[in-house]
Design an enzyme around this catalytic site. Structure first.
Site, short mmCIF file in Angstrom:
data_model
loop_
_atom_site.label_atom_id
_atom_site.label_comp_id
_atom_site.label_asym_id
_atom_site.label_seq_id
_atom_site.Cartn_x
_atom_site.Cartn_y
_atom_site.Cartn_z
N LYS A 131 0.92 -1.12 -0.19
CA LYS A 131 -0.03 0.12 0.05
C LYS A 131 1.00 1.25 -0.11
O LYS A 131 0.46 2.34 -0.64
CB LYS A 131 -0.98 -0.10 1.21
CG LYS A 131 -2.04 -1.19 1.14
CD LYS A 131 -2.67 -1.16 2.37
CE LYS A 131 -3.63 -2.46 2.41
NZ LYS A 131 -4.40 -3.03 3.54
N GLN A 147 -4.79 -1.71 10.01
CA GLN A 147 -4.56 -3.25 9.30
C GLN A 147 -5.03 -4.38 10.31
O GLN A 147 -4.88 -4.36 11.45
CB GLN A 147 -3.11 -3.35 8.75
CG GLN A 147 -2.82 -4.58 7.98
CD GLN A 147 -3.32 -4.32 6.51
OE1 GLN A 147 -3.57 -3.36 6.15
NE2 GLN A 147 -3.81 -5.53 5.99
N ASP A 154 -10.94 1.94 3.55
CA ASP A 154 -11.01 0.44 3.69
C ASP A 154 -12.44 0.03 3.48
O ASP A 154 -13.02 -0.95 3.12
CB ASP A 154 -10.70 -0.17 5.01
CG ASP A 154 -9.19 -0.81 4.85
OD1 ASP A 154 -9.11 -1.27 3.79
OD2 ASP A 154 -8.75 -0.85 6.01
N1 GUN Z 1 -6.44 -7.37 6.41
C1 GUN Z 1 -6.67 -7.97 5.16
N2 GUN Z 1 -7.05 -7.50 4.20
C2 GUN Z 1 -7.16 -6.01 4.69
C3 GUN Z 1 -7.75 -4.81 4.37
O1 GUN Z 1 -8.23 -4.75 3.07
N3 GUN Z 1 -7.82 -3.82 5.13
C4 GUN Z 1 -7.34 -3.82 6.20
N4 GUN Z 1 -7.22 -2.94 7.04
N5 GUN Z 1 -6.87 -5.11 6.94
C5 GUN Z 1 -6.89 -6.20 6.13
#
Ligand code: GUN
Length: 288
Positions: free
Chosen positions: A52, A96, A119
């Protein structure tokens, strides 16, 4: 069989975002900023967050990763979220997942300002998405819909079988594809670990979205000839590589691919589209 090249499509979308950011910065405005909060040191989460961060860098966004030890208290994490909510230079904020067991994930998600929730996990965004109102839609479902749209895959009236009922992928993608929209207008069957006759249901699908996190789960004999198959799985399995693992999808690719009209590879399918959806959401949050 045509490979749905998420890496290529994501690259094109990123180039378009990068152009817009360059114009913005040239006009003297600040670039959008994404902040990711990473608690503990889960290997997969570290990898996702670094992807990211790199994507932000590629398009000219500011990005910051706030790292906290696994022992951080729920109260301290909530305080940090409040501070980032109040910071006008932060446009997108993600925490996350998964979080350590002593922290209530939904308490944290609900504390994030829905306008910064890139998200798309906050109940306000989930609810707005379900109603078909403008919302920050969670990144993987949005990326899947964008990929189908890019390849002009007909979804109208098709039977779409989604395997997996997670809040992050299965449920939202099932909702999006059943909406009165294009892509959309699917008849959706949402399957999960308690579904009976899964093979028979899958055999009736025009589109299958596998999102269960079980390597090679979808076998060739579960897929009708000409079906479209979207593989959301990204499980780390031990391998003779530099990192010691490789990413395995939910689809037994060698068996399924020859039967498909379209299929996503792993890696290089849904993953890059997810990251680009996060960038798009951050851009949306910035624009307000
Ligand atoms: N853990 C696995 N996929 C994601 C996601 O798309 N966003 C977040 N914040 N955590 C994750």
């Amino acid at each position: 069989m045509i490979l749905l090249d998420g890496k290529k499509v994501a690259g094109e979308i990123k180039a378009a975002i990068a152009d817009e950011v360059a114009r913005l910065v040239a006009s003297g405005r600040r670039a959008p900023q994404l902040v990711a909060v990473l608690v503990g040191n889960d290997g997969a989460s570290e990898t996702y967050v670094s992807h990211k961060e790199k994507a932000c860098h590629d398009v000219g966004f500011q990005s910051q990763v706030v790292r906290l030890p696994a022992s951080v208290s729920e109260a301290d994490l909530l305080t940090l979220v409040m501070e980032l909510n109040a910071d006008d230079t932060v446009d997108g904020l993600i925490v996350q997942l998964p979080l350590p067991a002593h922290i209530d994930e939904y308490k944290i998600i609900e504390a994030i300002d829905p306008k910064k929730d890139v998200d798309g996990f906050h109940p306000v965004n989930v609810g707005r998405m379900m109603l078909g109102l403008p919302a920050l839609v969670s990144a993987t479902p949005a990326g899947i819909v964008d990929l189908l749209a890019h390849y002009r895959i007909e979804t109208d009236g098709k039977h779409c079988v989604v395997i997996g009922r997670s809040h992050i992928v299965g449920r939202p993608v099932a909702n999006l594809l059943s909406q009165k929209a294009r892509p959309g207008n699917c008849t959706v069957t949402l399957c999960h670990s308690r579904t009976q006759h899964l093979r028979t249901i899958c055999q009736q699908a025009d589109i299958i979205i596998a999102a269960i996190g079980s390597p090679g789960f979808l076998k060739g004999d579960m897929v009708r000839k000409g079906a479209v198959v979207i593989d959301v799985g990204t499980t780390r399995v031990p391998a003779n590589t530099k990192s010691g693992f490789r990413l395995a999808g939910d689809v037994q690719f060698d068996e399924v691919a020859p039967r498909c009209s379209y299929i996503t590879p792993v890696p290089g399918g849904v993953g890059p589209m997810t990251i680009v959806s996060l960038l798009r959401n951050t851009w949306k949050a910035y624009r307000g």
